[in-house]
Structures are given as C-alpha cells and as structure tokens.
Design a protein around this motif. Sequence first.
Motif, PDB file in Angstrom:
ATOM      1  N   ARG A  12       0.837  -1.220   0.000  1.00 36.80           N
ATOM      2  CA  ARG A  12       0.000   0.000   0.000  1.00 36.80           C
ATOM      3  C   ARG A  12       0.860   1.253   0.000  1.00 36.80           C
ATOM      4  O   ARG A  12       0.597   2.214  -0.724  1.00 36.80           O
ATOM      5  N   SER A  13       1.884   1.257   0.822  1.00 39.60           N
ATOM      6  CA  SER A  13       2.784   2.408   0.907  1.00 39.60           C
ATOM      7  C   SER A  13       3.485   2.667  -0.428  1.00 39.60           C
ATOM      8  O   SER A  13       3.547   3.807  -0.898  1.00 39.60           O
ATOM      9  N   ARG A  16       1.090   4.104  -3.011  1.00 41.19           N
ATOM     10  CA  ARG A  16       0.893   5.545  -2.789  1.00 41.19           C
ATOM     11  C   ARG A  16       2.095   6.339  -3.286  1.00 41.19           C
ATOM     12  O   ARG A  16       1.942   7.352  -3.968  1.00 41.19           O
ATOM     13  N   GLN A  17       3.298   5.883  -2.936  1.00 45.04           N
ATOM     14  CA  GLN A  17       4.520   6.589  -3.340  1.00 45.04           C
ATOM     15  C   GLN A  17       4.661   6.671  -4.856  1.00 45.04           C
ATOM     16  O   GLN A  17       5.132   7.677  -5.379  1.00 45.04           O
TER      17      GLN A  17
END
Length: 86
Positions: A12-13, A16-17
């Motif tokens: 998920r991170s 997003r990045q």
Amino acid sequence: MKYSDLYVTRIRSLCRQHGITLYQLHELSGVSQSTLSNIMCGHSQNQKVLTLHKIALAFGMTLAEFLDFRELNEYAFDDNEENFDF
C-alpha cells in the motif's frame, strides 16, 4: 501486527509513493488480480518469493530492496507465531 500484514502495509505504501492502483500493480507485475486481492485482504498469508519478486520489480526494486523496510527488519517472532511452511 501479523507478519503477513507487513507486506500489505508495504505494498500500500509503495502504491501511494508511485501513484499507482492495485489494478495497475497487477498489470505492471503480471501478478493476477485475484492473487493481489488475496494478499491485500489477508486471505493469502504466506506469499511466494516469486510473487513478491514480481511485485518488487513492478516498483523498480530488487527483491532485497522490497524486503528492506523497518517494520519487517524489526519484526520479532514469538512462541505463538503462525506456522509457516518452509
């Protein structure tokens, strides 16, 4: 936090990045939508190295880079840990 949740948080991170959706990750990685969905929903708790490697490559990372994050590096197993098939 469960061990398998660490990968969900990492994916998920990174999505997003990189500004990509899970569908785009599926397209970039070649990992099926159902496999990604199972990982993200917690239905698949023991991901294969090949799957993680494909996901890492989709983010432009080596598998080692993908696996090198604080939460995983600091994870401590205890006596009640889930059984893993090695």
